[in-house]
Design an enzyme around this catalytic site. Structure first.
Site, mmCIF file in Angstrom:
data_model
loop_
_atom_site.group_PDB
_atom_site.id
_atom_site.type_symbol
_atom_site.label_atom_id
_atom_site.label_comp_id
_atom_site.label_asym_id
_atom_site.label_seq_id
_atom_site.Cartn_x
_atom_site.Cartn_y
_atom_site.Cartn_z
ATOM 1 N N ASP A 1 10.688 -7.543 -35.837
ATOM 2 C CA ASP A 1 11.645 -8.403 -35.138
ATOM 3 C C ASP A 1 12.184 -9.446 -36.121
ATOM 4 O O ASP A 1 11.952 -10.635 -35.981
ATOM 5 C CB ASP A 1 10.918 -9.073 -33.954
ATOM 6 N N ASP B 1 15.152 -10.461 -36.895
ATOM 7 C CA ASP B 1 16.302 -11.274 -36.514
ATOM 8 C C ASP B 1 17.355 -11.373 -37.608
ATOM 9 O O ASP B 1 17.872 -12.451 -37.903
ATOM 10 C CB ASP B 1 15.843 -12.662 -36.024
ATOM 11 N N ASP C 1 20.909 -13.496 -30.816
ATOM 12 C CA ASP C 1 19.641 -14.108 -31.230
ATOM 13 C C ASP C 1 19.270 -13.606 -32.621
ATOM 14 O O ASP C 1 18.671 -12.549 -32.759
ATOM 15 C CB ASP C 1 18.540 -13.762 -30.209
HETATM 16 C C1 RNT Z 1 11.557 -14.480 -30.107
HETATM 17 C C2 RNT Z 1 12.587 -14.334 -29.055
HETATM 18 C C3 RNT Z 1 13.286 -15.585 -28.654
HETATM 19 C C4 RNT Z 1 13.637 -16.487 -29.820
HETATM 20 C C5 RNT Z 1 14.534 -17.642 -29.472
HETATM 21 C C6 RNT Z 1 14.590 -18.651 -30.573
HETATM 22 O O1 RNT Z 1 11.107 -13.293 -30.598
HETATM 23 O O2 RNT Z 1 13.520 -13.382 -29.427
HETATM 24 O O3 RNT Z 1 14.382 -15.283 -27.879
HETATM 25 O O4 RNT Z 1 14.221 -15.771 -30.864
HETATM 26 O O5 RNT Z 1 14.180 -18.178 -28.281
HETATM 27 ZN ZN ZN Z 2 15.251 -13.142 -28.226
#
Ligand code: RNT
Ligand code: ZN
Length: 421
Positions: free
Chosen positions: A296, A298, A328
């Site tokens: 994950d 991001d 996100d």
């Molecule tokens: C974490 C989640 C969540 C966060 C945010 C900052 O794995 O994806 O949504 O990324 O709340």
């Molecule tokens: Zn998220």
């Protein structure tokens, strides 16, 4: 610059061959809100007046690119800059740790007024605000939050959740637009615990208490976000997919829905394949559009197969209007505004590209049993002259054609970002 209008006219002819109305597609894509997360601008640090802003909860913003926003003013300036180059309806998605009280206010004491700078800004811009309780980056979140077996700690976080729903109502009342709240807790364990059900029962009870205490709150929609694992909590997540799906379905309330984050599943599972099943039992879904690389991670949203497949699925089911689309991602290794603009534009691009397909025709072909033609049709639109429509749309919205925006963001970097330390 090439003749954008001419390109659009040509593309229009191409799509017309298949009965696709380009202007209609642009209109729908443009009017569908995308909620831009505020946290790309400062690596999820937030604006609370506290010394330690390190990011915990098993998520990580890696990289050390200079110029990150150091306070609310800078963050809003960066968000405004990014938003200039993102066409279409936008909302801003805030986290509770972006409150701007004069001095430190703990999470269980936050109030609507601590967000007034954001609210005034949003009202002035005419955009809606979404919200997130922050159940991480806090000394009381080290072990667990809403699933904690320490009743004091659990109470603290329940109070945080309650306050967040009240703040969401305040956002709704001030902006006139519903506030979508995403509830995510990092609670988990490095090893599989012996007691795996206790944390889930407490997490359920905590959500129940939060919703019960705020049952009169108006204008708020609540997404419950699941996750497979976090860094340091690899073996067990209290808010697993089954837990969150169970919670939402059993709650059976219109405002309680599933949040599907594209990075929150086992690597071979995809959100695009989950949507139809969830929509069979629920009227709405909250999406966290992200890009997981091996975990994950991001990464910035890409115009990739999965992002496109998600939008195609929503369009084919006619559920785009019932989906709350939010982004996100948090990349700290590149110019943070370039990250925002790229990821947001790609999300909108995927939406528009999905709308530029002959869905009715393809459904007809499928119904007739012609599976060969179905495949041929699916493939044909991958190389359609989409970029010509996209450029025209960006020009129409004054959001920068092609890479025009990049030069301007680079100027902002040398004029503003590079002066921060
Ligand atoms: C974490 C989640 C969540 C966060 C945010 C900052 O794995 O994806 O949504 O990324 O709340
Ligand atoms: Zn998220």
């Amino acid at each position: 610059m090439y003749d954008v209008k001419k390109g659009y006219e040509l593309a229009k002819e191409f799509y017309a061959q298949y009965g696709i109305d380009v202007d209609k597609a642009i209109e729908i894509a443009n009017a569908t809100p995308i909620s831009m997360h505020c946290w790309q601008g400062d690596d999820v640090a937030g604006c609370e007046k506290k010394e330690d802003t390190s990011l915990t909860g098993g998520i990580q913003a890696t990289g050390n690119y200079p110029g990150k926003a150091r306070n609310g003013e800078e963050l809003r300036a960066d968000i405004e800059t990014a938003m200039k180059y993102i066409p279409g309806e936008l909302k801003l998605n805030l986290h509770a740790n972006y409150q701007e009280a004069d001095s430190f206010v703990d999470r269980n004491e936050i109030e609507p007024k601590h967000f007034d700078k954001w609210v005034n800004w949003a009202v002035e811009k005419g955009i809606g605000l979404d919200f997130n309780p922050t159940y991480f980056s806090h000394p009381k979140s080290d072990k667990a939050t809403l699933s904690s077996d320490d009743e004091e700690i659990r109470k603290f976080w329940i109070e945080h959740g309650i306050r967040c729903r009240q703040i969401g109502e305040y956002f709704y009342k001030k902006t006139g637009k519903p506030c979508v709240i995403n509830h995510w807790t990092p609670d988990g364990d490095k090893e599989v615990p012996i007691d795996t059900i206790g944390p889930r029962q407490r997490l359920k009870d905590s959500y129940d208490q939060i919703f019960e205490a705020t049952k009169d709150v108006e204008g708020v929609i609540d997404g419950i976000e699941s996750k497979v694992f976090g860094i340091g909590a690899e073996s067990f997540t209290a808010g697993s997919h089954e837990f969150c799906m169970g919670y939402v379905m059993k709650a059976n309330k219109d405002h309680i829905i599933m949040t599907l984050d594209t990075g929150h599943y086992h690597p071979t599972e995809v959100v695009s394949a989950k949507l139809a099943s969830i929509f069979t039992f629920s009227d709405n879904v909250l999406l966290h559009v992200s890009r997981p690389i091996r975990w994950d991670s991001d990464h910035v949203v890409s115009f990739d197969d999965e992002t496109r497949a998600i939008m195609e699925e929503l369009v084919r089911m006619d559920k785009l209007k019932d989906t709350y689309v939010a982004t996100d991602f948090f990349d700290a290794s590149i110019n943070r505004i370039v990250a925002w603009v790229t990821g947001m534009r790609n999300t909108r691009k995927a939406m528009l590209a999905a709308l530029l397909q002959p869905v009715d025709k393809m459904k007809e072909i499928e119904k007739s049993g012609d599976v060969s033609a179905r495949l041929a049709y699916k493939e044909e639109f991958k190389a359609a002259p989409f970029a010509l429509v996209w450029d025209y749309y960006c020009q129409q919205q004054n959001a920068g054609v092609g890479l025009e925006w990049l030069k301007e963001v680079q100027t902002y970097e040398s004029d503003v970002l590079s002066k921060r330390n």
